[in-house]
Design an enzyme around this catalytic site. Sequence first.
Site, short mmCIF file in Angstrom:
data_model
loop_
_atom_site.label_atom_id
_atom_site.label_comp_id
_atom_site.label_asym_id
_atom_site.label_seq_id
_atom_site.Cartn_x
_atom_site.Cartn_y
_atom_site.Cartn_z
N ASP A 142 92.43 39.63 194.14
CA ASP A 142 93.49 38.95 194.89
C ASP A 142 93.09 38.76 196.35
OD1 ASP A 142 95.93 37.78 195.33
OD2 ASP A 142 97.07 39.64 195.33
N HIS A 159 88.36 30.69 196.83
CA HIS A 159 87.98 31.00 195.44
C HIS A 159 86.46 30.96 195.29
CE1 HIS A 159 92.14 31.00 194.45
NE2 HIS A 159 92.30 29.70 194.57
N LEU A 186 76.68 46.05 179.40
CA LEU A 186 78.00 45.93 180.04
C LEU A 186 78.78 44.82 179.36
CD1 LEU A 186 79.99 46.51 182.50
CD2 LEU A 186 78.78 44.67 183.68
C1 FPP Z 1 93.88 35.31 193.48
O1 FPP Z 1 93.83 34.97 194.83
C2 FPP Z 1 92.69 34.82 192.79
C3 FPP Z 1 92.69 33.85 191.84
C4 FPP Z 1 93.92 33.18 191.36
C5 FPP Z 1 91.44 33.36 191.24
C6 FPP Z 1 90.35 34.35 191.05
C7 FPP Z 1 89.12 33.58 190.91
C8 FPP Z 1 87.93 33.92 191.42
C9 FPP Z 1 87.64 35.20 192.08
C10 FPP Z 1 86.86 32.91 191.32
C11 FPP Z 1 85.63 33.22 190.61
C12 FPP Z 1 85.76 33.89 189.32
C13 FPP Z 1 85.16 33.47 188.20
C14 FPP Z 1 85.07 34.40 187.07
C15 FPP Z 1 84.64 32.13 188.03
P1 FPP Z 1 95.02 34.11 195.44
O2 FPP Z 1 94.63 32.67 195.38
O3 FPP Z 1 96.30 34.44 194.74
O4 FPP Z 1 95.02 34.64 196.91
P2 FPP Z 1 96.29 34.74 197.89
O5 FPP Z 1 97.23 35.75 197.27
O6 FPP Z 1 95.65 35.26 199.16
O7 FPP Z 1 96.86 33.37 198.03
#
Ligand code: FPP
Length: 254
Positions: A32, A49, A143
Amino acid sequence: MSEAGAPGGADELLQRLRLHGAVPAHVAVIMDGNGRWAQGRSLPRPLGHHAGMTAVREVVEGCLAAGVEVLTLFAFSQENWRRPVDEIESLMNLLEEYIAKEVDELRQQGVVVRILGETDRLSPSARRAVDRIMGETSDGAVLSLNLCISYGSRAEIARAARLIAEDVAAGKLDPADVDEDAIARHLYTAPWPDPDLLIRTSGEQRLSNFLLWQLAYAEFYVTPVLWPDFTRRHLFEAILEFQRRDRRFGRVSV
Ligand code: FPP
């Protein structure tokens, strides 16, 4: 001296956790804070992201180094389908980019990748990419990397109930045998033990519909670090903290 090799760096933490006690067999992570990371730099959210992809690599390599056997990452929730279309599109493109970039190395490292969630909602090209990584890494034995995509825990439990009802209706399962094990066997996570440690980045203290059944006895570790800044050093700190916990599973300490 490299940063990793400096006192208190990743190498030292790794040595310490190896001496310290049992490493969690299964680590789950709610990644997050990508959006806030981008916002803090006046960048568009998709770049947060994208930066989060580097942290995925870090945490996979950290798990390999520490001897973690299963790593389950919450990459895209069912609720995330409600985000703006361009953000969804960039997350799907990122998934394809991640797979194209990492598949060979993951295979060489002995990582077996599985996708958990409603993958039929993915675009045809994203589906091809996930099929490719699952196929090409299927021999991995070091893994297990589970990517939860289009995943929601309540939907997963409802699906398990549906599958069990079908087995009962077909006469394959006696209703008297519908117990905790039967439910666990019908979850996406059936092949793996429950997570021992749940890490959530960015300081939020909620489960967000992630592995509600499987996290019953997991230790929670919440860090203020935003996901794109998360490194293997942070993972090792979380494991060291896990090793200090007294896990009682409802019993008293001995
Ligand atoms: C939450 O941060 C994160 C996500 C919704 C996406 C997670 C994706 C990745 C880490 C990208 C790469 C991963 C792979 C496996 C390709 P948020 O957008 O909710 O952050 P915020 O709460 O600060 O808005």
